[in-house]
Write a protein that holds these residues in place. Sequence first.
Motif, PDB file in Angstrom:
ATOM      1  N   UNK A   1       0.845  -1.206   0.000  1.00 47.90           N
ATOM      2  CA  UNK A   1       0.000   0.000   0.000  1.00 47.90           C
ATOM      3  C   UNK A   1       0.873   1.246   0.000  1.00 47.90           C
ATOM      4  N   UNK A   2       1.991   1.197   0.727  1.00 42.58           N
ATOM      5  CA  UNK A   2       2.867   2.380   0.788  1.00 42.58           C
ATOM      6  C   UNK A   2       3.556   2.637  -0.546  1.00 42.58           C
ATOM      7  N   UNK A   3       3.886   1.544  -1.262  1.00 40.75           N
ATOM      8  CA  UNK A   3       4.470   1.726  -2.601  1.00 40.75           C
ATOM      9  C   UNK A   3       3.484   2.470  -3.499  1.00 40.75           C
ATOM     10  N   UNK A   4       2.215   2.095  -3.374  1.00 41.12           N
ATOM     11  CA  UNK A   4       1.193   2.798  -4.167  1.00 41.12           C
ATOM     12  C   UNK A   4       1.077   4.255  -3.742  1.00 41.12           C
ATOM     13  N   UNK A   5       1.277   4.509  -2.447  1.00 37.10           N
ATOM     14  CA  UNK A   5       1.201   5.896  -1.972  1.00 37.10           C
ATOM     15  C   UNK A   5       2.359   6.725  -2.547  1.00 37.10           C
ATOM     16  N   UNK A   6       3.496   6.075  -2.735  1.00 35.28           N
ATOM     17  CA  UNK A   6       4.620   6.803  -3.351  1.00 35.28           C
ATOM     18  C   UNK A   6       4.240   7.228  -4.770  1.00 35.28           C
ATOM     19  N   UNK A   7       3.557   6.334  -5.487  1.00 37.69           N
ATOM     20  CA  UNK A   7       3.116   6.698  -6.839  1.00 37.69           C
ATOM     21  C   UNK A   7       2.098   7.825  -6.813  1.00 37.69           C
TER      22      UNK A   7
ATOM     23  N   UNK B   1       1.430   6.420   5.884  1.00 34.02           N
ATOM     24  CA  UNK B   1       2.548   5.802   5.168  1.00 34.02           C
ATOM     25  C   UNK B   1       3.248   4.781   6.063  1.00 34.02           C
ATOM     26  N   UNK B   2       3.352   3.584   5.550  1.00 35.04           N
ATOM     27  CA  UNK B   2       3.956   2.461   6.291  1.00 35.04           C
ATOM     28  C   UNK B   2       3.278   2.229   7.632  1.00 35.04           C
ATOM     29  N   UNK B   3       1.998   2.565   7.709  1.00 34.03           N
ATOM     30  CA  UNK B   3       1.270   2.287   8.951  1.00 34.03           C
ATOM     31  C   UNK B   3       0.877   0.817   8.943  1.00 34.03           C
ATOM     32  N   UNK B   4       0.974   0.204  10.072  1.00 32.71           N
ATOM     33  CA  UNK B   4       0.694  -1.221  10.161  1.00 32.71           C
ATOM     34  C   UNK B   4      -0.799  -1.515  10.121  1.00 32.71           C
TER      35      UNK B   4
ATOM     36  N   UNK C   1      12.931   4.284   5.328  1.00 25.44           N
ATOM     37  CA  UNK C   1      14.375   4.353   5.549  1.00 25.44           C
ATOM     38  C   UNK C   1      15.164   4.236   4.253  1.00 25.44           C
ATOM     39  N   UNK C   2      14.677   3.414   3.326  1.00 25.79           N
ATOM     40  CA  UNK C   2      15.517   3.100   2.158  1.00 25.79           C
ATOM     41  C   UNK C   2      14.978   3.618   0.822  1.00 25.79           C
ATOM     42  N   UNK C   3      13.690   3.880   0.720  1.00 23.54           N
ATOM     43  CA  UNK C   3      13.140   4.334  -0.568  1.00 23.54           C
ATOM     44  C   UNK C   3      12.911   5.848  -0.580  1.00 23.54           C
ATOM     45  N   UNK C   4      12.375   6.359   0.526  1.00 28.60           N
ATOM     46  CA  UNK C   4      12.053   7.796   0.565  1.00 28.60           C
ATOM     47  C   UNK C   4      13.287   8.681   0.318  1.00 28.60           C
ATOM     48  N   UNK C   5      14.462   8.347   0.899  1.00 33.49           N
ATOM     49  CA  UNK C   5      15.618   9.204   0.604  1.00 33.49           C
ATOM     50  C   UNK C   5      15.896   9.329  -0.892  1.00 33.49           C
ATOM     51  N   UNK C   6      15.676   8.228  -1.642  1.00 32.77           N
ATOM     52  CA  UNK C   6      15.907   8.296  -3.090  1.00 32.77           C
ATOM     53  C   UNK C   6      14.861   9.177  -3.762  1.00 32.77           C
TER      54      UNK C   6
ATOM     55  N   UNK D   1      14.147  18.980   4.881  1.00 35.99           N
ATOM     56  CA  UNK D   1      12.929  19.132   5.684  1.00 35.99           C
ATOM     57  C   UNK D   1      11.820  18.205   5.205  1.00 35.99           C
ATOM     58  N   UNK D   2      11.704  18.029   3.888  1.00 37.32           N
ATOM     59  CA  UNK D   2      10.687  17.091   3.382  1.00 37.32           C
ATOM     60  C   UNK D   2      11.017  15.677   3.871  1.00 37.32           C
ATOM     61  N   UNK D   3      12.293  15.318   3.822  1.00 34.07           N
ATOM     62  CA  UNK D   3      12.698  14.005   4.333  1.00 34.07           C
ATOM     63  C   UNK D   3      12.347  13.889   5.813  1.00 34.07           C
ATOM     64  N   UNK D   4      12.560  14.961   6.537  1.00 33.10           N
ATOM     65  CA  UNK D   4      12.240  14.989   7.966  1.00 33.10           C
ATOM     66  C   UNK D   4      10.739  14.732   8.191  1.00 33.10           C
ATOM     67  N   UNK D   5       9.905  15.345   7.342  1.00 34.62           N
ATOM     68  CA  UNK D   5       8.463  15.165   7.519  1.00 34.62           C
ATOM     69  C   UNK D   5       8.079  13.695   7.306  1.00 34.62           C
ATOM     70  N   UNK D   6       8.710  13.075   6.315  1.00 36.90           N
ATOM     71  CA  UNK D   6       8.443  11.657   6.069  1.00 36.90           C
ATOM     72  C   UNK D   6       8.866  10.820   7.276  1.00 36.90           C
ATOM     73  N   UNK D   7      10.112  11.013   7.681  1.00 39.74           N
ATOM     74  CA  UNK D   7      10.676  10.186   8.750  1.00 39.74           C
ATOM     75  C   UNK D   7       9.914  10.419  10.054  1.00 39.74           C
ATOM     76  N   UNK D   8       9.579  11.677  10.295  1.00 38.52           N
ATOM     77  CA  UNK D   8       8.893  11.997  11.547  1.00 38.52           C
ATOM     78  C   UNK D   8       7.510  11.347  11.607  1.00 38.52           C
ATOM     79  N   UNK D   9       6.947  11.058  10.426  1.00 40.18           N
ATOM     80  CA  UNK D   9       5.639  10.411  10.403  1.00 40.18           C
ATOM     81  C   UNK D   9       5.684   8.992  10.935  1.00 40.18           C
TER      82      UNK D   9
END
Lengths: 383, 463
Positions: free
Chosen positions: A334-340, A380-383, B95-100, B398-406
Amino acid sequence: MKPPRFALALIFAAACAARFASSAEPRIADEHIILHTIGGDVVLALYPDVAPETCTQLLKLVKLGVYDTTYFHRCEPNFVLQLSTPDFRLVRMTDEQKSAIHKIKAEFSDIKHTRGILSMARSDGDVNSAETSFSILLGDAPHLDRQYTAFGKVEKGMDVVDGLVRVPRKKGTTEPIVTLLLGRAEVVDAATLATMPLRGPEPILVPNTMELDEGALAPSDEGIASWSASRRLVLSSLALVVVIGLIGFLLATKISQRTLLFVNLLNILVGVGMLFLLLTSTGRSLVHLEGGPGAALSDILSESARAATLGMAGVIIVALLGVIFTRGTPKMLSSLNLINVLIGAFLMFVMVVPVTQTSSALAAGVFLAVVSLFKLMGQFEAG
Amino acid sequence: MDAKAEAPRKQPLYFINGPVDFALVGGLSIAIYFLIHILYGTHDPRLDPGVRTATDPVVVAAQRLLWICNWPHFAATSYRLYHSRDNIKQYPLTALVIPWLVLAGVFASVLYPDTIAPMFILTFMLWSPYHFSGQTVGVSLIYARRAGFNVGKVERLALSTFVFGTYLFTAMFVHAKGNTLPSYWGIAVPALGLPVWLWVASETVMYFAGIVLLLCVVRWCIQNRRVLPLIVLLPSVAQYCWFVSARDWPTFNEFVPFFHSMQYLLIAWSMQLKEKLDLAQNQPQPVRTPFAWAVWAGSLAVCAWFAYDLLPMPESFSAPMRGLATALVFGLYAWASVSLNRQKIRPSKQYVIFETLRWFEMNILFGAILFFIFPMALTKFFGVKPFLALGVTAAAVQIHHFFVDGVIWKLKRKTVSSPLMVNIDDLIHPTSDFGSGGMPVPALSGAGAGVGVGSMPVLERKA
């Protein structure tokens, strides 16, 4: 009868004196005004003997900070660059600033309206209606002579003014497409000015639309309704990417893996289709405009179209990850789809924001969509 | 709505103590608001030439605080996610996709500075105050929980609506039709052009939610015959001050990221110290990730560079003297760094002091890497214009921070007890149940549970 030679000499001398008198520069005040603009600093010299009341009032207003965060709202090359009134400035005026503004009596003089001259703006029907707004003359305008109060000139920074004038204007208007901000204006004396480092001219970045059509390269103010079929097709494809992504995101835990695989394949299909569109038909239409036959692909595609191409490549990669990890956890899929959804929504954002100023409803829609997306990111990535 | 008080409360209300917690979660920001107001009146000193000399210290102070507070708070988030393999495994995409993804944004912004960069920065500008709001709600809920104020649906809705109402109010003000945005590092960013009635509507909703929230509080106070600790409402009041009262006051706005970061660092610091204690009890030899080693090595390199380039040295110093001084400072730093890493991890004053120093030192240097070294590298090695590099990098971090902080506040470890309920006494005085999770374990539900991304955790009691 021949006129006496000395009489001719007198007439000649008088003519020369008159010519000299009219071309001699008026006295310049010790106090100068510096405009710190988005494109650099512009130094204004004032003519206190020519327009005493105007100069005194302007210095007072500058010292009070009335001109801070105003902007040049009118730009007509070879004619004028005009400053907005402080009613529309970025930061609201204080009561003290408001109370300092009053109408200034016209002070017409022999000063010619030529390039670099400063001239007070006023209402058409009332010569005594000048208040705060003034123009910098960009070329000769004799029709303004003795009609508008000329009160000074640009002493330094005319190249900065030229840089501001080069910013494109909204279609059919004299309004620049970006805010030509006057961050701060200040008064300095000549001694301080001599030692003061001045900024500029500096380049002004101009936002561009994701322009895929022939014609305007700057944002148009006609709104989406006037967009061509290709632009609307790109926008629709992006919307499709977002919708498919949202379906995949919201239903990942409720639909079978096979259906989820289909959702990801669908996004790949849309991505590939749009890449085809961007790299072929759009490219060809731009060959004529920009590159000419045989131009490299990078030259053919507009900047915005290349950005869209990059984004669609990202959509395809992420959707491929979704296909590869079909047996992954629903959380991951689901999170992969959210990235799209994010990629598609961002590209839509890039396309639509430059025209939101034309439609309040569109602006509100974009804003609410953006906030909803932020809210969605909490999952995002919520369980 | 359940507004009953909980059973007699053993939970300390504050992380450190009343004055410090009050100052850090919003009290200081309100005090500074009034201080600037008293000093400068209604004028914005940055815009008033008459008091320009008094303006510079304000701006300079805000810039200095970026280094020691704002940037470290971004570093602290990344450190918390990446320093443990366990954390990375829990949230692999973040951790591994969002930074890219964020790097792709940087790449696209640099390649297309006229098309993508303004929108990338606009995204960050819209997201940032939303993120602030999420944190404000989270911090309020943490203190509500600690104070025994049971937050029911209505209270939560009122609190969230009020806090996010301040966000909507300021965003709609800034993006109202006819308004323009100041450029960000020289990059012109367009305003959306929202209709003005939306701004008025958001104001109405915000004040209505505020009144409902106050009524809930009054009702709770009457029912429980005690006054709700003010600190529960303080973050919301502070945010009102940041976003509504001072919405068009640039001098004060310079400090708002600093205030937000202070809130964040208080909680993150408490969690770091408590988690480390708990982990040490269960796992005496912590496994460092390559990221943790890289940060440490990077911090050494940055220190060396600082020492060489930025240390004020007399001009009379010869090159060898300068080299010697650099080596001395670097050696001292390396020694201190190694010493701090070798400390004994058990509750004590020494542990609190040294771990705080170690954690801050690392975050300050890592923050400098993110906001200073990274854009410099973009400029030096890729020829990106300095301002463009600075603006895009700041937005990206900062955008990365918002993702990680979530997700960062949703991290769960069986070995960790309840760091969000910690008090400094737990860190200083050894207890018999040290590390065994003696305090009640709250379930952490993240930002998604009603408060949005980028928020501190929402605490929910387990049934």
